[in-house]
Each structure stands twice: as C-alpha cells, then as structure tokens.
Design a protein around this motif. Sequence first.
Motif, mmCIF file in Angstrom:
data_model
loop_
_atom_site.group_PDB
_atom_site.id
_atom_site.type_symbol
_atom_site.label_atom_id
_atom_site.label_comp_id
_atom_site.label_asym_id
_atom_site.label_seq_id
_atom_site.Cartn_x
_atom_site.Cartn_y
_atom_site.Cartn_z
ATOM 1 N N ASN A 248 -6.556 27.060 52.492
ATOM 2 C CA ASN A 248 -6.031 25.397 52.572
ATOM 3 C C ASN A 248 -7.138 24.724 51.596
ATOM 4 O O ASN A 248 -6.671 23.758 51.170
ATOM 5 C CB ASN A 248 -6.563 25.201 53.996
ATOM 6 N N VAL A 249 -8.197 25.327 51.137
ATOM 7 C CA VAL A 249 -8.953 24.559 50.437
ATOM 8 C C VAL A 249 -8.596 25.040 48.775
ATOM 9 O O VAL A 249 -8.568 24.106 47.782
ATOM 10 C CB VAL A 249 -10.758 24.595 50.368
ATOM 11 N N LEU A 250 -8.871 26.441 48.293
ATOM 12 C CA LEU A 250 -8.511 26.792 47.146
ATOM 13 C C LEU A 250 -7.130 26.976 46.777
ATOM 14 O O LEU A 250 -6.717 27.278 45.497
ATOM 15 C CB LEU A 250 -9.255 28.166 46.935
ATOM 16 N N HIS A 251 -6.301 26.801 47.819
ATOM 17 C CA HIS A 251 -4.621 26.949 47.816
ATOM 18 C C HIS A 251 -4.366 28.309 46.891
ATOM 19 O O HIS A 251 -3.583 28.318 46.069
ATOM 20 C CB HIS A 251 -4.155 25.695 46.987
ATOM 21 N N PHE A 252 -4.894 29.446 47.502
ATOM 22 C CA PHE A 252 -4.223 30.623 46.975
ATOM 23 C C PHE A 252 -3.033 31.159 47.933
ATOM 24 O O PHE A 252 -3.218 30.732 49.185
ATOM 25 C CB PHE A 252 -5.371 31.845 47.101
ATOM 26 N N ASN A 253 -2.053 31.840 47.655
ATOM 27 C CA ASN A 253 -0.990 31.997 48.362
ATOM 28 C C ASN A 253 -1.394 33.224 49.252
ATOM 29 O O ASN A 253 -2.354 33.777 48.811
ATOM 30 C CB ASN A 253 0.477 32.513 47.704
ATOM 31 N N TYR A 314 -19.950 23.393 47.366
ATOM 32 C CA TYR A 314 -19.693 22.361 46.695
ATOM 33 C C TYR A 314 -18.276 22.713 45.513
ATOM 34 O O TYR A 314 -18.083 21.883 44.613
ATOM 35 C CB TYR A 314 -20.717 21.887 45.568
ATOM 36 N N MET A 315 -17.610 23.759 45.807
ATOM 37 C CA MET A 315 -16.517 23.968 44.976
ATOM 38 C C MET A 315 -15.314 23.490 45.577
ATOM 39 O O MET A 315 -15.026 23.008 46.604
ATOM 40 C CB MET A 315 -16.348 25.781 45.139
ATOM 41 N N THR A 316 -14.484 23.238 44.533
ATOM 42 C CA THR A 316 -13.309 22.481 44.827
ATOM 43 C C THR A 316 -12.007 23.459 44.385
ATOM 44 O O THR A 316 -12.104 24.292 43.818
ATOM 45 C CB THR A 316 -13.279 21.119 44.091
ATOM 46 N N GLU A 317 -10.798 22.740 44.445
ATOM 47 C CA GLU A 317 -9.558 23.549 44.166
ATOM 48 C C GLU A 317 -9.573 23.910 42.700
ATOM 49 O O GLU A 317 -9.086 24.842 42.127
ATOM 50 C CB GLU A 317 -8.601 22.710 44.560
ATOM 51 N N ASP A 318 -10.390 22.984 41.789
ATOM 52 C CA ASP A 318 -10.123 23.189 40.261
ATOM 53 C C ASP A 318 -11.080 24.289 39.940
ATOM 54 O O ASP A 318 -11.446 24.456 38.659
ATOM 55 C CB ASP A 318 -10.592 21.890 39.517
ATOM 56 N N GLN A 319 -12.295 24.609 40.808
ATOM 57 C CA GLN A 319 -13.232 25.613 40.513
ATOM 58 C C GLN A 319 -12.995 26.892 41.239
ATOM 59 O O GLN A 319 -13.851 27.531 41.761
ATOM 60 C CB GLN A 319 -14.533 25.061 41.050
ATOM 61 N N LYS A 320 -11.601 27.275 41.168
ATOM 62 C CA LYS A 320 -11.472 28.805 41.714
ATOM 63 C C LYS A 320 -12.356 29.929 41.203
ATOM 64 O O LYS A 320 -12.844 30.572 42.133
ATOM 65 C CB LYS A 320 -9.998 28.970 41.486
ATOM 66 N N THR A 321 -12.376 29.965 40.109
ATOM 67 C CA THR A 321 -13.025 31.062 39.443
ATOM 68 C C THR A 321 -14.727 31.029 40.092
ATOM 69 O O THR A 321 -15.143 32.130 40.526
ATOM 70 C CB THR A 321 -13.250 31.087 37.877
ATOM 71 N N PRO A 322 -15.327 30.105 39.791
ATOM 72 C CA PRO A 322 -16.960 30.100 40.159
ATOM 73 C C PRO A 322 -16.743 30.174 41.926
ATOM 74 O O PRO A 322 -17.816 30.826 42.207
ATOM 75 C CB PRO A 322 -17.347 28.546 39.774
ATOM 76 N N ALA A 323 -16.005 29.642 42.388
ATOM 77 C CA ALA A 323 -16.001 29.911 43.789
ATOM 78 C C ALA A 323 -15.954 31.392 44.219
ATOM 79 O O ALA A 323 -16.662 31.867 45.202
ATOM 80 C CB ALA A 323 -14.877 29.128 44.599
ATOM 81 N N VAL A 380 -11.960 20.090 61.245
ATOM 82 C CA VAL A 380 -10.697 19.416 61.889
ATOM 83 C C VAL A 380 -9.372 19.428 61.074
ATOM 84 O O VAL A 380 -8.237 19.742 61.312
ATOM 85 C CB VAL A 380 -11.143 18.101 62.356
ATOM 86 N N ASP A 381 -9.871 18.990 59.832
ATOM 87 C CA ASP A 381 -9.015 19.068 58.610
ATOM 88 C C ASP A 381 -8.991 20.401 57.921
ATOM 89 O O ASP A 381 -10.152 20.321 56.900
ATOM 90 C CB ASP A 381 -8.822 17.804 57.761
ATOM 91 N N GLU A 382 -8.278 21.237 57.770
ATOM 92 C CA GLU A 382 -8.693 22.646 57.097
ATOM 93 C C GLU A 382 -8.506 22.338 55.723
ATOM 94 O O GLU A 382 -9.194 23.497 54.672
ATOM 95 C CB GLU A 382 -7.573 23.641 57.489
ATOM 96 N N GLU A 383 -8.099 21.247 55.058
ATOM 97 C CA GLU A 383 -8.120 21.020 53.568
ATOM 98 C C GLU A 383 -8.981 20.320 53.153
ATOM 99 O O GLU A 383 -9.262 19.956 51.952
ATOM 100 C CB GLU A 383 -6.685 20.318 53.282
ATOM 101 N N ASP A 384 -10.124 20.026 53.699
ATOM 102 C CA ASP A 384 -11.222 19.096 53.477
ATOM 103 C C ASP A 384 -12.418 19.987 53.239
ATOM 104 O O ASP A 384 -13.039 20.496 54.093
ATOM 105 C CB ASP A 384 -11.722 18.127 54.783
#
Length: 446
Positions: A248-253, A314-323, A380-384
């Motif tokens: 939901n945050v990093l949006h992997f299938n 502090y990782m976001t969707e655009d930082q998949k590899t560091p996460a 509450v919001d799994e994408e937050d």
Amino acid sequence: MCFGYFLRVNISAAIVPMTQPTADQPFYEWDPAKKSLILSSFFWGYVACQMPASLMAKRFGGKLVLGISTCVGSILTILNPLIADKGDWVFVCVIRVLIGFTQGTVYPCTHTLLAKWVPRQERGFLSCIVYSGAEFGTALLLAISGSIFDSEMGWPGIFYITGAIGIAWSLVFLIFGADSPRNTKFISEAEKKYIECSTGSDNQQINAAVPWKTILTSACVYGLTAAHAGYTWGFYTLLNEIPTYMANVLHFNVKTNALLSALPYFVMWILCIVVSPIADTLINRNITSVTASRKIFNTIGQWVPMVCLIGLGYMTEDQKTPAIILLTIGVGLNAASFCGYLVNHMDLSPNFAGLLMGITNTVSNLLSICTPLVVGAIVVDEEDPNEWRIVFFITAGVYLICNGLFLIFGKATVQPWNNVNNSVSTSTSLSNDTESVPTANTDSHP
C-alpha cells in the motif's frame, strides 16, 4: 522450526489476497481493524499455552508434546479456508487462537530438548542452527506464496500445503525423535556419554520441584525477559505488517511483494549461520566472557534494526530501493539476537531452560498481541506513510528500552537455583565443569 513457522506465517502472507477482489477466488471485505484482530488472534492462544507447555515438556518430554501439538495445529490449518468461507471473520480468529495454542509448545519444548542435546561448547552455533529454521521457514513461505496465490489453488492453497507438511513432519518426528541421548538408538555410546557430560543432562531431575520464588525474583530473568520481549515485538510487527506496508505504501504487486518480503528473512537465516560460530569462538578462546558476548550480540541484533526502522519511516514510494535495503538490514541483523537472549535461558539454568523459555515467551507474546492492535489503531489509511512512520518509531523505542534493560540486568552464568533440588552427589559430579557451578559474580567459560 521451519514447518512450525509455516503454520504461523501463512496468514500474514494470505491476508493480502484474501481481502483483494479477484475474478476466480473468494475475498472478504475486512477493514484494517478486523485484519489486525485476525493477525493478533494467533498470539492469544500462543500465550495461553506457554506455561502449560513448558511444564508438560518437563514432565512428559519435549518430543511427545511437540509432535502431537504440531499435528493438531496442522489439521486446524487445513480447515482455515473452510472456516473463512462458511463463517465470519470472528470464526477465523477462533481457529487462529486454537492454532496459536498448539504452536505455543514450540519454544518451550525445543528449549527443553536443546538443553539435553546441545554441548555447552557449541551452544550458540547449534542452537542458532535449530532456531534459524524459523527465519528459513518464514522466508521460504513468503517467497513461494506469490506463486501459490497465482496457481489454481489460489490463496487457500497456502493453508492446504502448510497443513499437509506439518502433519507429515509430526509423524516422522514422533517415530524418530528422542527426548535425550539416552532415549535413542541412532547414536553411539561414546557420543551419548559426550553429550550427557557436556550438557549435564544425565544429572537433570525431571520431577524436581520448581524454585518459583527465586526464579521470579531474579534480576537476570527480568533482563532476559525484556530482551525477549523487544525481539518479539519487532519481529512480529515486521512479519505481520510489512506485506501490507509494501503493497500500500511502496505499491509492489502481490507476487513481487511476496519475494521482497521474503528477502530479509533469507538474509536473517544466512546471518544466523554466520554469526553464531563467531560468538562461540569469542567465548571458547576467552576473548569475551559469556555474559559480554550475549550482550554484544543482542545489542547488534536490536539496536542496529532500531536505526534502520527510523530510516524506513521516512521512505516513500519513490525510494523503493533504499526502503528494501533498510528493511533487509533491519530484519537480517535480528539474527545476532539469537546469540544473545535466545540461548541465555540455557546459560542461566540448564535444568529449567524450557520453563524459563515458557516464562519469557509468555510475557513477550502478551506484548506481541498488542502489535497488530497498535498498528490497527494507528494506521487508519494504509497508504499514508506518516501513519506507518509512527509504527516504526514505536518499534524502535521498544528495541531501545528492552535491550537497555538486558545490558543492565542480564547475566550468562548458571544461577544458584539451577541445582537447588539436586543431591550432594549430583552437585559434586558437576563441580569440574565451571559453567555448571552456581556462581553469582563471575563469568564462566565453556
């Protein structure tokens, strides 16, 4: 350990496809709070069984208790999809409680068996080899779960496969397993004598009274309990929630999510095998005391992951590899704790190692019941990502406090109450082994 973790990890992987609509598989509209209750329900039964399991293992032996309970838990696992389909989420919680109750025997029984089978000189390495099965089982199941979900069986397949494997293992173990070296014909007389002399298992009294008062007033037991609680909180927070976080945050299938969720546990399994002989070598060559070694490796296993979790927040969707890198390091280095708190029960009391495991595992998993509930209340919001950051910070704080208490109160010397019920002749027979002599102020070396 590997197959036991199949039975507890399957729901962590399956909860994602179980709640996502697909064309040819059943799905359920469970909100995050209900999913958290389902994930936490395993621990309700798990905690309730800890003390009964440790006492039964001491009375009847670890083999019988572990074999039968795993078989029963495997049968219940196979019924999981049927219960989910015919009942409500509440019934899924009930069956997970029952499975948790059967799995509550695993650690007390395994510790009881290891205390009789593992020589002190090899305690770190051989114990870690056994317990690394948990990480290998977790990694293996998460890695193949995506393929199972994509197969004709769908998500129910993960319950059918893990249940069938558990039944098969139980039968083999009940036939070929043994409570102690004296109960098997598969080793030589020389090996039996070596193991019994190295472990003191030939002197352990099965029906000796438990010195409850001295155990429950021992500061080092409280330090050990804190270390165990910190590890368990962190491990199950990550195990139960990372698949959801990655989806939901990093949006992997689902399939990619399964493989990447497994990666940290494969690394952890490998590090278990790498780190444990290092710990034993440091002790056996008198480079560190046993107590210092336990504290050093437990600190690596909890405080390094603490730093990684803070960064992960502090990782976001655009930082998949560091996460993924932070997650892999954080989970992987948990392996060092296996040479810390996990073998410390046997350090303190070879005679009551299983009982000590029952005590510390009860407390640590009482706290672990709260982990999915805490996540459910916060996220509450799994994408937050901000809500997930709070979860990671709380887990980091638990690591900080619990390992700190272990550093202050932890010991790795055999405690006076270990031999409190032994006869004079028994105590005398152990007097040549420094680690078996009750000592209050000095570290001993195997």
